[in-house]
Design an enzyme around this catalytic site. Structure first.
Site, mmCIF file in Angstrom:
data_model
loop_
_atom_site.group_PDB
_atom_site.id
_atom_site.type_symbol
_atom_site.label_atom_id
_atom_site.label_comp_id
_atom_site.label_asym_id
_atom_site.label_seq_id
_atom_site.Cartn_x
_atom_site.Cartn_y
_atom_site.Cartn_z
ATOM 1 N N THR A 49 0.852 -1.198 0.000
ATOM 2 C CA THR A 49 0.000 0.000 0.000
ATOM 3 C C THR A 49 0.886 1.246 0.000
ATOM 4 O OG1 THR A 49 -1.514 -1.299 1.371
ATOM 5 C CG2 THR A 49 -2.059 1.015 1.067
ATOM 6 N N GLU A 77 9.268 0.996 11.760
ATOM 7 C CA GLU A 77 7.944 1.635 11.626
ATOM 8 C C GLU A 77 7.526 2.240 12.966
ATOM 9 O OE1 GLU A 77 6.174 -1.231 8.088
ATOM 10 O OE2 GLU A 77 5.621 -1.666 10.130
HETATM 11 C C1 5RP Z 1 5.229 -3.887 6.925
HETATM 12 C C2 5RP Z 1 3.881 -3.501 7.419
HETATM 13 C C3 5RP Z 1 2.848 -3.174 6.402
HETATM 14 O O1 5RP Z 1 2.327 -1.926 6.658
HETATM 15 C C4 5RP Z 1 1.753 -4.197 6.464
HETATM 16 O O2 5RP Z 1 2.321 -5.494 6.352
HETATM 17 C C5 5RP Z 1 0.705 -4.001 5.362
HETATM 18 O O3 5RP Z 1 1.288 -4.294 4.130
HETATM 19 P P1 5RP Z 1 0.520 -4.159 2.764
HETATM 20 O O4 5RP Z 1 0.287 -2.719 2.524
HETATM 21 O O5 5RP Z 1 1.475 -4.781 1.759
HETATM 22 O O6 5RP Z 1 -0.764 -4.939 2.860
HETATM 23 O O7 5RP Z 1 3.604 -3.412 8.590
HETATM 24 O O8 5RP Z 1 6.066 -4.274 7.972
#
Ligand code: 5RP
Length: 221
Positions: free
Chosen positions: A34, A106
């Site tokens: 995303t 993060e």
């Molecule tokens: C990565 C994360 C991502 O934000 C989470 O896995 C969502 O990923 P995506 O947007 O591919 O569904 O925490 O460590």
């Protein structure tokens, strides 16, 4: 009514989040598919921002490929916004994150930012966290000990084979946790010696959710 694919929904949420970017600021940028759409959208206004702070080598590389300057977090005093995805999010804005193994960075960038803006498609909305296995970043030599402690908490930890985080650590994905009190569990798991951090973002959850559905993209505060 048009039916959007999950990727189209991710892109719609990511593009909507551009509205939250102020000119002449440094933007906190998360990790994942995303966020990749968000980085692509950010590139269209790159001349209006100073640059970005990134939560992973993967996002840094994509930002740089788009010509967006990536700053070291230590050189930045404050961030207006941090934009990131989630694996699960509740109506209380608590999240599970770390599907992409970037959870520690993060959490650090999110801690600095004034506002955490979560961008997600509606498959990420849940009533109770825990169907998505909870990622826990662990110092490699503590892996077995931490796994035993997680079993005591009722979880089934699984070593994410072949994955080394940007910080040189390993990931345990904890299945079958019934997460009724996300803040308490976040604290409890972080107190296990050898845990760097876990993927519960409840103590510092999202401030705003940009949620994409087939009926359009909603801003939830
Ligand atoms: C990565 C994360 C991502 O934000 C989470 O896995 C969502 O990923 P995506 O947007 O591919 O569904 O925490 O460590």
């Amino acid at each position: 009514m048009t039916t959007l694919t999950q990727n189209e929904m991710k892109k719609a949420a990511a593009e909507k989040a551009i509205e939250f970017i102020q000119p002449d600021t440094i933007v906190g940028v998360g990790t994942g598919s995303t966020v990749n759409y968000f980085i692509d959208a950010l590139a269209t206004i790159k001349n209006q921002i100073i640059g970005a702070v990134s939560s992973s080598e993967q996002s840094s590389q994509r930002l740089k490929e788009h010509g967006i300057e990536v700053f070291d977090l230590n050189s930045v005093d404050n961030l207006d916004v941090y934009i990131d995805g989630a694996d699960e999010i509740t109506k209380h804005m608590a999240m599970i994150k770390g599907g992409g193994a970037a959870l520690t960075r993060e959490k650090i960038v999110a801690a600095v930012a004034k506002k955490f803006i979560c961008i997600a498609d509606n498959s990420k909305q849940v009533d109770i966290l825990g169907r998505f296995p909870l990622p826990v970043e662990v110092i490699p030599m503590a892996r077995s000990y931490v796994a035993r402690e997680l079993v005591k908490l009722g979880g089934d930890p699984e070593y994410r084979q072949g994955v080394v985080t940007d910080n040189g650590n390993v990931i345990l994905d904890v299945h079958n946790l019934n997460i009724l009190d996300p803040k308490a569990l976040e604290t409890q798991i972080n107190n296990i010696v050898g845990v760097v951090t876990n993927g519960l973002f409840a103590l510092r959850g999202a401030d705003i959710l940009v949620l994409s559905t087939n009926q359009g993209t909603k801003i939830i505060k």
